[in-house]
Write a protein that holds these residues in place. Sequence first.
Motif, PDB file in Angstrom:
ATOM      1  N   MET A 288     -11.057  -2.762   2.198  1.00  0.00           N
ATOM      2  CA  MET A 288     -11.726  -1.933   1.189  1.00  0.00           C
ATOM      3  C   MET A 288     -10.792  -0.860   0.637  1.00  0.00           C
ATOM      4  SD  MET A 288     -14.545  -3.362   0.766  1.00  0.00           S
ATOM      5  CE  MET A 288     -15.308  -2.167  -0.324  1.00  0.00           C
ATOM      6  N   ASN A 289      -9.501  -1.004   0.893  1.00  0.00           N
ATOM      7  CA  ASN A 289      -8.474  -0.115   0.333  1.00  0.00           C
ATOM      8  C   ASN A 289      -8.683   1.348   0.728  1.00  0.00           C
ATOM      9  OD1 ASN A 289      -6.994  -2.114  -1.529  1.00  0.00           O
ATOM     10  ND2 ASN A 289      -9.138  -2.331  -2.184  1.00  0.00           N
ATOM     11  N   ALA A 290      -9.132   1.566   1.964  1.00  0.00           N
ATOM     12  CA  ALA A 290      -9.282   2.933   2.477  1.00  0.00           C
ATOM     13  C   ALA A 290      -7.956   3.415   3.048  1.00  0.00           C
ATOM     14  CB  ALA A 290     -10.373   2.986   3.537  1.00  0.00           C
ATOM     15  N   LEU A 291      -7.481   4.538   2.547  1.00  0.00           N
ATOM     16  CA  LEU A 291      -6.230   5.104   3.032  1.00  0.00           C
ATOM     17  C   LEU A 291      -6.465   6.149   4.117  1.00  0.00           C
ATOM     18  CD1 LEU A 291      -4.306   5.607  -0.334  1.00  0.00           C
ATOM     19  CD2 LEU A 291      -4.253   3.649   1.222  1.00  0.00           C
ATOM     20  N   GLU A 292      -7.680   6.724   4.147  1.00  0.00           N
ATOM     21  CA  GLU A 292      -8.002   7.727   5.153  1.00  0.00           C
ATOM     22  C   GLU A 292      -9.421   7.501   5.660  1.00  0.00           C
ATOM     23  OE1 GLU A 292      -7.418  11.703   3.758  1.00  0.00           O
ATOM     24  OE2 GLU A 292      -5.339  11.366   3.134  1.00  0.00           O
ATOM     25  N   LEU A 293      -9.625   7.742   6.949  1.00  0.00           N
ATOM     26  CA  LEU A 293     -10.931   7.662   7.570  1.00  0.00           C
ATOM     27  C   LEU A 293     -11.285   9.041   8.119  1.00  0.00           C
ATOM     28  CD1 LEU A 293     -10.265   4.356   9.528  1.00  0.00           C
ATOM     29  CD2 LEU A 293     -11.667   4.586   7.494  1.00  0.00           C
ATOM     30  N   HIS A 294     -12.341   9.644   7.593  1.00  0.00           N
ATOM     31  CA  HIS A 294     -12.778  10.971   8.005  1.00  0.00           C
ATOM     32  C   HIS A 294     -14.113  10.856   8.736  1.00  0.00           C
ATOM     33  CE1 HIS A 294      -9.994  13.544   5.444  1.00  0.00           C
ATOM     34  NE2 HIS A 294      -9.685  12.295   5.105  1.00  0.00           N
ATOM     35  N   ILE A 295     -14.274  11.640   9.785  1.00  0.00           N
ATOM     36  CA  ILE A 295     -15.448  11.507  10.648  1.00  0.00           C
ATOM     37  C   ILE A 295     -16.248  12.802  10.709  1.00  0.00           C
ATOM     38  CG2 ILE A 295     -14.497   9.674  12.080  1.00  0.00           C
ATOM     39  CD1 ILE A 295     -13.618  11.779  14.090  1.00  0.00           C
ATOM     40  N   TRP A 296     -17.557  12.653  10.938  1.00  0.00           N
ATOM     41  CA  TRP A 296     -18.429  13.787  11.215  1.00  0.00           C
ATOM     42  C   TRP A 296     -18.104  14.361  12.594  1.00  0.00           C
ATOM     43  CZ3 TRP A 296     -24.142  14.437   9.643  1.00  0.00           C
ATOM     44  CH2 TRP A 296     -24.328  14.169   8.285  1.00  0.00           C
ATOM     45  N   GLY A 297     -18.602  15.549  12.851  1.00  0.00           N
ATOM     46  CA  GLY A 297     -18.475  16.165  14.169  1.00  0.00           C
ATOM     47  C   GLY A 297     -19.651  15.875  15.068  1.00  0.00           C
TER      48      GLY A 297
ATOM     49  N   SER B  48      -5.788   7.949  11.996  1.00  0.00           N
ATOM     50  CA  SER B  48      -5.973   7.491  10.615  1.00  0.00           C
ATOM     51  C   SER B  48      -4.670   7.646   9.842  1.00  0.00           C
ATOM     52  CB  SER B  48      -7.063   8.314   9.935  1.00  0.00           C
ATOM     53  OG  SER B  48      -7.112   8.031   8.539  1.00  0.00           O
ATOM     54  N   THR B  49      -4.431   6.706   8.920  1.00  0.00           N
ATOM     55  CA  THR B  49      -3.341   6.891   7.961  1.00  0.00           C
ATOM     56  C   THR B  49      -3.768   7.953   6.949  1.00  0.00           C
ATOM     57  OG1 THR B  49      -4.204   5.081   6.612  1.00  0.00           O
ATOM     58  CG2 THR B  49      -2.469   4.552   8.195  1.00  0.00           C
ATOM     59  N   ARG B  50      -2.825   8.421   6.140  1.00  0.00           N
ATOM     60  CA  ARG B  50      -3.115   9.443   5.146  1.00  0.00           C
ATOM     61  C   ARG B  50      -2.767   8.933   3.744  1.00  0.00           C
ATOM     62  NH1 ARG B  50      -4.282  14.433   7.008  1.00  0.00           N
ATOM     63  NH2 ARG B  50      -5.441  14.382   5.052  1.00  0.00           N
ATOM     64  N   ALA B  51      -3.415   9.486   2.757  1.00  0.00           N
ATOM     65  CA  ALA B  51      -3.165   9.095   1.375  1.00  0.00           C
ATOM     66  C   ALA B  51      -1.969   9.875   0.846  1.00  0.00           C
ATOM     67  CB  ALA B  51      -4.406   9.356   0.518  1.00  0.00           C
TER      68      ALA B  51
ATOM     69  N   LEU C 291     -14.571   8.093   3.315  1.00  0.00           N
ATOM     70  CA  LEU C 291     -13.341   7.334   3.092  1.00  0.00           C
ATOM     71  C   LEU C 291     -12.578   7.892   1.909  1.00  0.00           C
ATOM     72  CD1 LEU C 291     -14.870   3.738   3.329  1.00  0.00           C
ATOM     73  CD2 LEU C 291     -13.939   5.106   5.214  1.00  0.00           C
ATOM     74  N   VAL C 292     -11.258   7.878   2.022  1.00  0.00           N
ATOM     75  CA  VAL C 292     -10.404   8.098   0.858  1.00  0.00           C
ATOM     76  C   VAL C 292      -9.867   6.733   0.460  1.00  0.00           C
ATOM     77  CG1 VAL C 292      -8.338   9.200  -0.066  1.00  0.00           C
ATOM     78  CG2 VAL C 292      -9.795  10.442   1.554  1.00  0.00           C
ATOM     79  N   ARG C 293     -10.288   6.266  -0.727  1.00  0.00           N
ATOM     80  CA  ARG C 293      -9.982   4.897  -1.143  1.00  0.00           C
ATOM     81  C   ARG C 293      -9.109   4.879  -2.396  1.00  0.00           C
ATOM     82  NH1 ARG C 293     -14.989   1.743  -2.528  1.00  0.00           N
ATOM     83  NH2 ARG C 293     -13.491   0.009  -2.453  1.00  0.00           N
ATOM     84  N   LEU C 294      -8.322   3.797  -2.514  1.00  0.00           N
ATOM     85  CA  LEU C 294      -7.520   3.562  -3.715  1.00  0.00           C
ATOM     86  C   LEU C 294      -7.590   2.075  -4.046  1.00  0.00           C
ATOM     87  CD1 LEU C 294      -5.600   4.777  -5.858  1.00  0.00           C
ATOM     88  CD2 LEU C 294      -3.694   4.204  -4.334  1.00  0.00           C
ATOM     89  N   PRO C 295      -8.718   1.613  -4.611  1.00  0.00           N
ATOM     90  CA  PRO C 295      -8.846   0.194  -4.960  1.00  0.00           C
ATOM     91  C   PRO C 295      -7.852  -0.209  -6.033  1.00  0.00           C
ATOM     92  CG  PRO C 295     -10.980   1.304  -4.944  1.00  0.00           C
ATOM     93  CD  PRO C 295      -9.938   2.365  -4.886  1.00  0.00           C
ATOM     94  N   THR C 296      -7.584  -1.495  -6.127  1.00  0.00           N
ATOM     95  CA  THR C 296      -6.701  -2.016  -7.169  1.00  0.00           C
ATOM     96  C   THR C 296      -7.246  -1.600  -8.531  1.00  0.00           C
ATOM     97  OG1 THR C 296      -6.120  -3.914  -5.802  1.00  0.00           O
ATOM     98  CG2 THR C 296      -5.692  -4.099  -8.170  1.00  0.00           C
ATOM     99  N   GLY C 297      -6.405  -1.046  -9.361  1.00  0.00           N
ATOM    100  CA  GLY C 297      -6.804  -0.598 -10.691  1.00  0.00           C
ATOM    101  C   GLY C 297      -7.073   0.889 -10.771  1.00  0.00           C
ATOM    102  N   SER C 298      -7.304   1.531  -9.638  1.00  0.00           N
ATOM    103  CA  SER C 298      -7.530   2.982  -9.638  1.00  0.00           C
ATOM    104  C   SER C 298      -6.188   3.705  -9.675  1.00  0.00           C
ATOM    105  CB  SER C 298      -8.305   3.402  -8.391  1.00  0.00           C
ATOM    106  OG  SER C 298      -9.587   2.816  -8.381  1.00  0.00           O
TER     107      SER C 298
ATOM    108  N   VAL D 281       0.834  -1.203   0.000  1.00  0.00           N
ATOM    109  CA  VAL D 281       0.000   0.000   0.000  1.00  0.00           C
ATOM    110  C   VAL D 281       0.868   1.252   0.000  1.00  0.00           C
ATOM    111  CG1 VAL D 281      -1.827   1.239   1.220  1.00  0.00           C
ATOM    112  CG2 VAL D 281      -1.780  -1.267   1.255  1.00  0.00           C
ATOM    113  N   TYR D 282       1.907   1.244   0.837  1.00  0.00           N
ATOM    114  CA  TYR D 282       2.865   2.347   0.886  1.00  0.00           C
ATOM    115  C   TYR D 282       4.249   1.773   0.617  1.00  0.00           C
ATOM    116  CZ  TYR D 282      -0.824   4.935   3.341  1.00  0.00           C
ATOM    117  OH  TYR D 282      -2.003   5.539   3.691  1.00  0.00           O
ATOM    118  N   PRO D 283       4.855   2.122  -0.509  1.00  0.00           N
ATOM    119  CA  PRO D 283       6.205   1.622  -0.790  1.00  0.00           C
ATOM    120  C   PRO D 283       7.183   2.093   0.284  1.00  0.00           C
ATOM    121  CG  PRO D 283       5.188   2.554  -2.766  1.00  0.00           C
ATOM    122  CD  PRO D 283       4.314   2.930  -1.609  1.00  0.00           C
ATOM    123  N   PRO D 284       8.217   1.295   0.614  1.00  0.00           N
ATOM    124  CA  PRO D 284       8.545   0.061  -0.103  1.00  0.00           C
ATOM    125  C   PRO D 284       7.912  -1.206   0.470  1.00  0.00           C
ATOM    126  CG  PRO D 284      10.332   0.639   1.376  1.00  0.00           C
ATOM    127  CD  PRO D 284       9.303   1.732   1.532  1.00  0.00           C
ATOM    128  N   ASP D 285       7.443  -1.175   1.737  1.00  0.00           N
ATOM    129  CA  ASP D 285       7.107  -2.465   2.337  1.00  0.00           C
ATOM    130  C   ASP D 285       5.894  -2.445   3.258  1.00  0.00           C
ATOM    131  OD1 ASP D 285       8.180  -1.013   4.391  1.00  0.00           O
ATOM    132  OD2 ASP D 285       9.711  -2.475   4.948  1.00  0.00           O
TER     133      ASP D 285
END
Length: 484
Positions: free
Chosen positions: A295-304, A424-427, A241-248, A209-213
């Motif tokens: 689901m290949n989510a790189l970021e999780l954002h929440i409501w207030g 949360s991780t970041r994209a 969600l900020v997503r990056l599915p395979t192929g995107s 998901v994040y190079p290199p490993d």
Amino acid sequence: PRATRFPYTTLFRAEAGYEGVVAKLANAPERGERTRSWLKSKCTKRQEFVIGGWRPSDKKKTFASLLLGTWDNGKLIYRGRVGTGFNANSAAELQQAMDRLSRKTTPFADAPRDISRRAKWIDPELVGEVAFTEITPDGHLRHPSFQGLREDKKSKEVTLEQPAAAPAKAKARPVVKAKALPSIELTDEMGIKAAERLGVRLTHPDKVVYPPDVTKAKLVAYYEAVAERMLPHIVKRPLSLVRLPTGSKKPFFQKHDSGGFPDDFKKVKITETTGPTDIYLYIDDAAGLAASVQMNALELHIWGSHIDNLEKADRIIFDIDPDEGLDFAATRQAAIDIRDKLADLGLKTYPMVTGGKGIHVIAPLRATLEWPDVKSFCHAFADKLAADEPDRFTSNIRKVNRKGRMFVDYLRNERGATAVCPFSTRAKQTSSCAVPLAWDELDGIKAANIFTIAEAAARAAGPDPWADYFKQKQAITRTMMKAV
């Protein structure tokens, strides 16, 4: 005036390098909140500055602010502008004096372009005395207030004064650095076992998901490691969600259920402000965090707000977004200043580095006000910041208005708006994470993206800098709303 009525106990001495003096009623109990028995008096500095021009006002016939400078090796160096400390008569008299000195070119050697665009220039002959709290890292005044003209002082004598050395016995305020917590090793095996334990189907665990490993499996291991700290902030809040599915090729932002999400994602119907009802996602346990990796989510954002009380905010956020070229020290100082201004209103706040380039200043709330009132308060607060220090802050979202400034993003404080969740991780190109901090360790942080998943996991295993976050019972009051 209050200080003359009560015996106060001094807690901090200004000459020791602090911003001011905090005192409390001697027989008042210690409380974890601002009360009427506490008093804060900020230290101020004063010196003379050369007036090199002015900015016109859209609402009155006289100037909006004066452009100030000091001489340095024969050059007039821009030191910011001042727009307070005048009444109608003094402003009119000063305007007449400046009109007599009008010129077409700038007297400053380095006036910012956005300041020069609307400026009216004068010969640098007038000298004014100005009170201020400090000089910013870029050499500009913070919280200036005009005290009057100095007819006894010649313009060419005005240089930037340096503070006198502190008394020998006074100790400088220590800089508390972030604790050097060790990294936690995260492995594919740990993530695979965690997914099995949580009942989450994890396909292609070795996908990088994040190079290199950093693989999907390592991300699952990370979220299990931080779950205890992260879940209280994310459970039962609508997600984006900020997503990056395979192929995107590029990450994309997803607000609504598009189908195909595992059962670990829960669903709730929410009526949009525009009318139609749509299905949003939320999670309520660690399995939901692991499922977000699947689901290949790189970021999780929440409501207030929470799903059981959507219309009332239980936190507010001011996101400090610096213009390109501003260093992190400026962003860090902006966060501290926003903290202090909110504290003056009675709100305790908590800082979080975002994993990108900014800092979030967050205030937990009792859910007493609905979103329109909350947004109105945050908007007014950001506008006042920009009005008080236009050289540092803007509340206008347009990037053209951010040149050399920090955008104070108040727009996250409205119904349906989201902000990145703590831990949360970041994209981004690296596995940087959004990490909560204590205010006293912010000085030791060199950038907002320094915490990788291994270091963020170590933070989650150490002392909690937000230990009293969910114990706060504060709320935005009508008095606060009037104050901004």
